[in-house]
Design an enzyme around this catalytic site. Sequence first.
Site, mmCIF file in Angstrom:
data_model
loop_
_atom_site.group_PDB
_atom_site.id
_atom_site.type_symbol
_atom_site.label_atom_id
_atom_site.label_comp_id
_atom_site.label_asym_id
_atom_site.label_seq_id
_atom_site.Cartn_x
_atom_site.Cartn_y
_atom_site.Cartn_z
ATOM 1 C CB ILE A 140 -0.921 0.043 1.231
ATOM 2 C CG1 ILE A 140 -1.907 -1.125 1.216
ATOM 3 C CG2 ILE A 140 -1.689 1.366 1.281
ATOM 4 C CD1 ILE A 140 -2.810 -1.183 2.432
ATOM 5 C CB CYS A 141 2.699 3.321 -1.717
ATOM 6 S SG CYS A 141 2.560 2.811 -3.437
ATOM 7 C CB THR A 142 -2.137 6.455 -0.539
ATOM 8 O OG1 THR A 142 -2.081 6.381 0.895
ATOM 9 C CG2 THR A 142 -2.870 5.249 -1.083
ATOM 10 N N GLY A 143 -0.380 8.927 -1.208
ATOM 11 C CA GLY A 143 0.208 10.185 -0.770
ATOM 12 C C GLY A 143 1.715 10.166 -0.860
ATOM 13 C CD GLU A 164 3.173 -3.416 15.509
ATOM 14 O OE1 GLU A 164 3.862 -3.284 14.490
ATOM 15 O OE2 GLU A 164 3.411 -2.800 16.572
ATOM 16 N N GLY A 198 14.435 -7.379 20.117
ATOM 17 C CA GLY A 198 14.365 -7.199 21.567
ATOM 18 C C GLY A 198 15.101 -5.980 22.086
ATOM 19 C CG ASN A 221 8.783 2.064 6.236
ATOM 20 O OD1 ASN A 221 8.340 0.919 6.239
ATOM 21 N ND2 ASN A 221 8.904 2.782 7.343
ATOM 22 C CB ALA A 222 9.708 -2.988 3.424
#
Length: 201
Positions: free
Chosen positions: A8-11, A190, A118, A92-93
């Site tokens: 997903i990528c918007t804006g 998440e 961790g 942003n991966a």
Amino acid sequence: MKIAILYICTGKYNQFFNDFYSSCESKFLKGRADKEYFVFTDDLSISNQKNVHLIERQCMGFPLDSLLRFEIFMTIKDKLLKFDYIFFFNSNALFVDSVGIELLPSNSEKLVGAEWPGKRKPFKHPMFYPYERNKNSAAYIAPYEKQPYLYYMGGLNGGEAKAYLNMISTLAQNIRRDYDAGIIARVHDESHINRDIQLMA
């Protein structure tokens, strides 16, 4: 092996896709899988690659673009069922090294996720893990319920196609139920992922 990659990528996040695509093509299961990308975006000019399917999606802003992602993915369920594996990667991966079959589910497992490191602040101690503590939320995890203490990030998950679609169908329903009741879990989608993993454990 056929792999569907959800993105997903918007804006402002549209700027990340081409670098992600290049890194994924060159470093993720290179030569071992046929990859197709399903990109939900408000910029239908970001790619003309044959294995990239652009699906128009208007920017809803934060947190809805993230919170409702599983509901968005379910709109193309029929297309996704044709694949062996499905993976979601955050916008942003970036692949910085080669990744092979070690990312695929192994043995009896059908799903994979990424545990938060961790040593990463603020998760140095389990007492700081941001589980959802609102009892009215479908993402609720009671104190001391989740042991051993693990916390999975929302930006990378996947698995065998049918198992993954079953998981995100449940997540989409739970998130929608919360949202319709005026509840947004502490860490959005998440939080629901961590609740679902706890139920499967």
